[in-house]
Design a protein around this motif. Structure first.
Motif, PDB file in Angstrom:
ATOM      1  N   ASP A 220       0.877  -1.165   0.000  1.00  0.00           N
ATOM      2  CA  ASP A 220       0.000   0.000   0.000  1.00  0.00           C
ATOM      3  C   ASP A 220       0.915   1.215   0.000  1.00  0.00           C
ATOM      4  O   ASP A 220       1.482   1.578   1.023  1.00  0.00           O
ATOM      5  N   LEU A 221       1.088   1.785  -1.165  1.00  0.00           N
ATOM      6  CA  LEU A 221       2.026   2.880  -1.385  1.00  0.00           C
ATOM      7  C   LEU A 221       1.235   4.086  -1.853  1.00  0.00           C
ATOM      8  O   LEU A 221       0.446   3.992  -2.794  1.00  0.00           O
ATOM      9  N   SER A 222       1.443   5.230  -1.204  1.00  0.00           N
ATOM     10  CA  SER A 222       0.762   6.450  -1.634  1.00  0.00           C
ATOM     11  C   SER A 222       1.800   7.464  -2.081  1.00  0.00           C
ATOM     12  O   SER A 222       2.963   7.399  -1.686  1.00  0.00           O
ATOM     13  N   GLY A 223       1.365   8.389  -2.917  1.00  0.00           N
ATOM     14  CA  GLY A 223       2.295   9.390  -3.400  1.00  0.00           C
ATOM     15  C   GLY A 223       1.612  10.590  -4.017  1.00  0.00           C
ATOM     16  O   GLY A 223       0.394  10.606  -4.220  1.00  0.00           O
ATOM     17  N   ILE A 224       2.434  11.564  -4.294  1.00  0.00           N
ATOM     18  CA  ILE A 224       2.003  12.780  -4.976  1.00  0.00           C
ATOM     19  C   ILE A 224       2.984  13.035  -6.109  1.00  0.00           C
ATOM     20  O   ILE A 224       4.200  12.950  -5.919  1.00  0.00           O
ATOM     21  N   THR A 225       2.451  13.308  -7.271  1.00  0.00           N
ATOM     22  CA  THR A 225       3.273  13.562  -8.451  1.00  0.00           C
ATOM     23  C   THR A 225       2.868  14.891  -9.077  1.00  0.00           C
ATOM     24  O   THR A 225       1.686  15.186  -9.206  1.00  0.00           O
ATOM     25  N   ILE A 226       3.876  15.651  -9.462  1.00  0.00           N
ATOM     26  CA  ILE A 226       3.659  16.861 -10.253  1.00  0.00           C
ATOM     27  C   ILE A 226       4.133  16.552 -11.664  1.00  0.00           C
ATOM     28  O   ILE A 226       5.286  16.154 -11.861  1.00  0.00           O
ATOM     29  N   SER A 227       3.246  16.710 -12.630  1.00  0.00           N
ATOM     30  CA  SER A 227       3.562  16.435 -14.035  1.00  0.00           C
ATOM     31  C   SER A 227       3.486  17.732 -14.826  1.00  0.00           C
ATOM     32  O   SER A 227       2.529  18.490 -14.679  1.00  0.00           O
ATOM     33  N   VAL A 228       4.474  17.959 -15.667  1.00  0.00           N
ATOM     34  CA  VAL A 228       4.465  19.112 -16.564  1.00  0.00           C
ATOM     35  C   VAL A 228       4.057  18.630 -17.948  1.00  0.00           C
ATOM     36  O   VAL A 228       4.681  17.720 -18.506  1.00  0.00           O
ATOM     37  N   VAL A 229       2.989  19.206 -18.481  1.00  0.00           N
ATOM     38  CA  VAL A 229       2.466  18.836 -19.794  1.00  0.00           C
ATOM     39  C   VAL A 229       2.693  20.000 -20.745  1.00  0.00           C
ATOM     40  O   VAL A 229       2.287  21.131 -20.463  1.00  0.00           O
ATOM     41  N   ARG A 230       3.356  19.711 -21.860  1.00  0.00           N
ATOM     42  CA  ARG A 230       3.578  20.715 -22.919  1.00  0.00           C
ATOM     43  C   ARG A 230       3.313  20.077 -24.272  1.00  0.00           C
ATOM     44  O   ARG A 230       3.781  18.974 -24.530  1.00  0.00           O
ATOM     45  N   GLU A 231       2.583  20.782 -25.096  1.00  0.00           N
ATOM     46  CA  GLU A 231       2.310  20.344 -26.467  1.00  0.00           C
ATOM     47  C   GLU A 231       1.813  18.902 -26.520  1.00  0.00           C
ATOM     48  O   GLU A 231       2.238  18.103 -27.353  1.00  0.00           O
ATOM     49  N   GLY A 232       0.919  18.553 -25.589  1.00  0.00           N
ATOM     50  CA  GLY A 232       0.280  17.248 -25.619  1.00  0.00           C
ATOM     51  C   GLY A 232       1.115  16.089 -25.131  1.00  0.00           C
ATOM     52  O   GLY A 232       0.757  14.928 -25.367  1.00  0.00           O
ATOM     53  N   LYS A 233       2.206  16.345 -24.423  1.00  0.00           N
ATOM     54  CA  LYS A 233       3.056  15.273 -23.876  1.00  0.00           C
ATOM     55  C   LYS A 233       3.519  15.664 -22.471  1.00  0.00           C
ATOM     56  O   LYS A 233       3.645  16.849 -22.149  1.00  0.00           O
TER      57      LYS A 233
END
Length: 132
Positions: free
Chosen positions: A100-113
């Motif tokens: 049971d692993l929890s997390g937080i992710t910040i993703s940068v999206v540019r030009e559809g990727k």
């Protein structure tokens, strides 16, 4: 109402992580992608694909749940949880104990990727539960 970026990142989580469709990674990840996780950077689609495959191979019956997802400009924040069975996660014995692993992710999206990600997760706590 979710933004296009939030929907895109959610689809990434569901296809690549929950359904484990690694062939879908190039649909979501930019060629020059970088992920920052546990003091280590993984660069590019091939290295990321290997990293994901290795991670997933260590957790049996893996389920990926997105609890929250929101964005500010091109950054999408996800709060998530992985559950499953231990098959050697973090070099522990393959004891099939619950994961049971929890997390937080910040993703940068540019030009559809997705071009960059930062991950913080409860790995230390999980490691101690698996080892005890």
């Amino acid at each position: 109402m979710k933004t296009e970026e939030e929907k895109f990142v959610y689809d990434f989580w569901m296809q690549v992580w929950d359904r484990q469709l690694l062939t879908k990674i190039p649909n979501f990840i930019a060629p020059n992608f970088i992920i920052h996780s546990a003091g280590k950077d993984v660069l590019g689609i091939d290295a990321f694909s290997k990293w994901v495959a290795n991670f997933q191979s260590k957790i049996g019956e893996l389920r990926f749940i997105v609890h929250d997802i929101f964005s500010s400009e091109a950054k999408v924040v996800s709060r998530w949880q992985i559950t499953g069975q231990n098959k050697g996660f973090m070099n522990t014995d393959k004891n099939l104990r619950p994961v049971d692993l929890s997390g937080i992710t910040i993703s940068v999206v540019r030009e559809g990727k997705i071009v960059e990600k930062w991950i913080e997760r409860s790995a230390w706590e999980l490691y101690h539960r698996l080892e005890s």
